[in-house]
Design a protein around this motif. Structure first.
Motif, short mmCIF file in Angstrom:
data_model
loop_
_atom_site.label_atom_id
_atom_site.label_comp_id
_atom_site.label_asym_id
_atom_site.label_seq_id
_atom_site.Cartn_x
_atom_site.Cartn_y
_atom_site.Cartn_z
N GLY A 47 44.53 24.83 33.65
CA GLY A 47 45.58 24.03 32.51
C GLY A 47 44.52 23.36 31.59
N THR A 79 50.05 19.92 38.31
CA THR A 79 50.83 20.45 37.45
C THR A 79 49.82 21.29 36.36
N TYR A 82 51.12 24.73 35.73
CA TYR A 82 52.14 24.82 34.83
C TYR A 82 51.93 24.67 33.15
N ARG A 83 51.11 23.71 32.96
CA ARG A 83 50.62 23.61 31.81
C ARG A 83 49.83 24.96 31.11
N ARG A 85 50.57 27.88 32.14
CA ARG A 85 51.46 29.06 31.83
C ARG A 85 52.10 28.62 30.58
N ARG A 86 52.55 27.29 30.34
CA ARG A 86 53.13 27.29 28.90
C ARG A 86 52.02 27.40 27.73
N ARG A 87 50.84 27.23 27.95
CA ARG A 87 49.59 27.42 26.99
C ARG A 87 49.61 28.83 26.96
N ALA A 89 51.77 31.32 27.43
CA ALA A 89 52.87 32.04 26.59
C ALA A 89 52.61 31.80 25.16
N LEU A 90 52.34 30.59 24.68
CA LEU A 90 52.05 30.07 23.23
C LEU A 90 50.74 31.09 22.76
N THR A 91 49.83 31.00 23.57
CA THR A 91 48.44 31.90 23.08
C THR A 91 49.20 33.37 22.72
N LYS A 93 51.69 34.69 22.19
CA LYS A 93 52.50 34.88 20.65
C LYS A 93 51.60 34.46 19.49
#
Length: 143
Positions: A47, A79, A82-83, A85-87, A89-91, A93
């Motif tokens: 994360g 967490t 989880y952070r 995983r969000r990063r 996904a954005l990276t 894109k």
């Protein structure tokens, strides 16, 4: 002595010190064979890997970037993955928007007891990067 003239992919791997780094260590101590193309950087948590570090790795001439951490729900910091995983996904894109092939960036979840899985992930990353060829995205000629 014959010099090797073929191109070998250079990959930078950001590995969580609690799980993936220990998994890499287990792969080594278990004598699992995997390509030696990954330069490993131990990070406190997946994360903590900023998307700019991923881009900087590619800008510095690495052909691919691997981010690996604990399985979701097993994070030492509760967490962090989880952070991550969000990063991630954005990276992905963002890299797609920039026209960078998705094969140059891979994320995986490897626990400390999964040395064999780490070896498989590295082999898959190297194979993907070999398919897209050397990173010339940030070279002066861009070719």
């Amino acid at each position: 002595m014959e010099r090797k003239s073929e191109w070998e992919p250079r990959i930078v791997g950001f590995l969580c010190k609690w799980c993936s780094y220990a998994g890499a260590d287990l792969a080594g101590s278990g004598r699992k064979k995997y390509p030696a193309n990954v330069k490993i950087l131990k990070v406190p948590c997946s994360g903590r890997v900023d998307p700019l570090l991923i881009l900087k790795g590619l800008r510095l001439g690495f052909d691919g970037v691997l981010v690996s951490g604990c399985h979701p729900g097993d994070c030492h910091y509760q967490t962090g993955n989880y952070r991550a995983r969000r990063r991630i996904a954005l990276t992905k894109k963002f890299l797609e928007y920039m026209g960078i092939p998705e094969e140059r960036f891979r994320a995986s979840w490897v626990s400390a007891s999964e040395g064999a899985k780490f070896a498989q992930v590295v082999a898959a990353v190297v194979k993907d990067v070999e398919e897209v060829g050397p990173n010339r995205l940030f070279s002066e000629d861009g070719q």
